[in-house]
Design an enzyme around this catalytic site. Structure first.
Site, short mmCIF file in Angstrom:
data_model
loop_
_atom_site.label_atom_id
_atom_site.label_comp_id
_atom_site.label_asym_id
_atom_site.label_seq_id
_atom_site.Cartn_x
_atom_site.Cartn_y
_atom_site.Cartn_z
N LYS A 77 65.34 42.93 51.56
CA LYS A 77 64.95 44.20 51.53
C LYS A 77 64.64 44.52 49.87
O LYS A 77 65.67 44.22 49.10
CB LYS A 77 65.94 45.40 51.85
CG LYS A 77 66.18 45.44 53.33
CD LYS A 77 67.07 46.34 54.08
CE LYS A 77 66.72 47.65 53.55
NZ LYS A 77 67.98 48.68 54.10
C1 E4P Z 1 67.27 51.79 55.18
O1 E4P Z 1 66.75 50.89 55.08
C2 E4P Z 1 68.56 52.60 54.80
O2 E4P Z 1 69.39 51.52 54.97
C3 E4P Z 1 68.94 53.74 55.65
O3 E4P Z 1 68.17 54.15 56.82
C4 E4P Z 1 69.03 55.04 54.74
O4 E4P Z 1 69.59 55.98 55.48
P1 E4P Z 1 70.40 57.13 55.00
O5 E4P Z 1 69.22 58.09 54.32
O6 E4P Z 1 70.86 57.81 56.29
O7 E4P Z 1 71.41 56.89 53.86
#
Ligand code: E4P
Length: 226
Positions: A86
């Site tokens: 990522k």
């Molecule tokens: C996505 O890649 C993130 O890890 C995640 O979904 C963010 O979620 P949040 O906004 O609930 O922290």
């Protein structure tokens, strides 16, 4: 649309993969920081729970192209074929995506808040883009609309990059992005349960058991009912 689990909690991963048709796990530095233990060991344990065939997405922490590529190569070497690095959609991240694409490392563009960020990441070689639906809603935007715009832009341009919609607060947001054509979502364990839960389903199952047992006796099931 396929479902991934957005957590590094090993018990939650075991439970969800046991019950549901999960296709992978996503983590981010915040999610990992909530677990105890070494970063790489947590990821290795997740890989051993979900197996080699499921997707595992983990984030690079660095903010320069050179360092992001180094982190990606390290993790990719350890975490198997279905690993996705990522990478946030900052300028150095986009540069890193172009380099990682050439190296054949799979990429999930993350921290996506606009359709243009998603399109640029796709052009740079991202396999997935992860728009943060609820974080957009939380600043009075409309996360579902952003996902809709990405679906439209990708369809118009015949872009092969897939959408991995992320950051959900409720089941309705998930259903809305599914209807728009997002190929995948990543949700936490609580939302995954909520997606299948319905009080009328629970009531109906209780009623079926009660009616059957009233005739065939307590504990009767298909193979022992006379
Ligand atoms: C996505 O890649 C993130 O890890 C995640 O979904 C963010 O979620 P949040 O906004 O609930 O922290």
């Amino acid at each position: 649309m396929i479902y991934l689990l957005d957590t590094a909690n090993l018990e939650q991963i075991k439970r969800a993969f046991n019950l549901y048709p999960m296709e992978g796990v996503t983590t981010n530095p915040t999610i990992i920081s909530k677990q105890k233990g070494s970063f790489i060991n947590i990821l290795k344990e997740i890989r051993s729970i979900i197996g080699e065939n499921k997707m595992l997405h983990a984030q690079a922490i660095s903010t320069t192209c050179e360092e992001i590529v180094k982190e990606a190569e390290y993790l990719n070497g350890i975490l198997g074929e279905n690993f996705y690095i990522k990478v946030p959609v900052i300028p150095e991240g986009i540069k890193a995506m172009k380099a990682l694409k050439k190296k054949g490392i799979k990429i999930t563009a993350t921290a996506v808040f606009t359709a243009q960020q998603a399109l640029i990441a796709a052009n740079a070689g991202a396999d997935f883009v992860a728009p943060y639906v609820n974080r957009i809603d939380n600043i009075s935007g409309n996360g579902v609309d952003v996902v809709g715009q990405i679906v439209e832009l990708f369809a118009n341009g015949n872009v092969n990059t897939k959408i991995l919609a992320a950051s959900f607060k409720n089941a309705q947001q998930v259903n809305e992005v599914a209807l728009l054509g997002a190929e995948s979502v990543t949700v936490n364990a609580e939302i995954m349960d909520k997606l299948i839960d319905h009080p009328l389903t629970t009531w109906s199952v209780d009623q079926f058991v009660k009616d059957f047992e009233s005739v065939y006796g307590e504990g009767a099931v298909a193979y022992n009912a006379k």
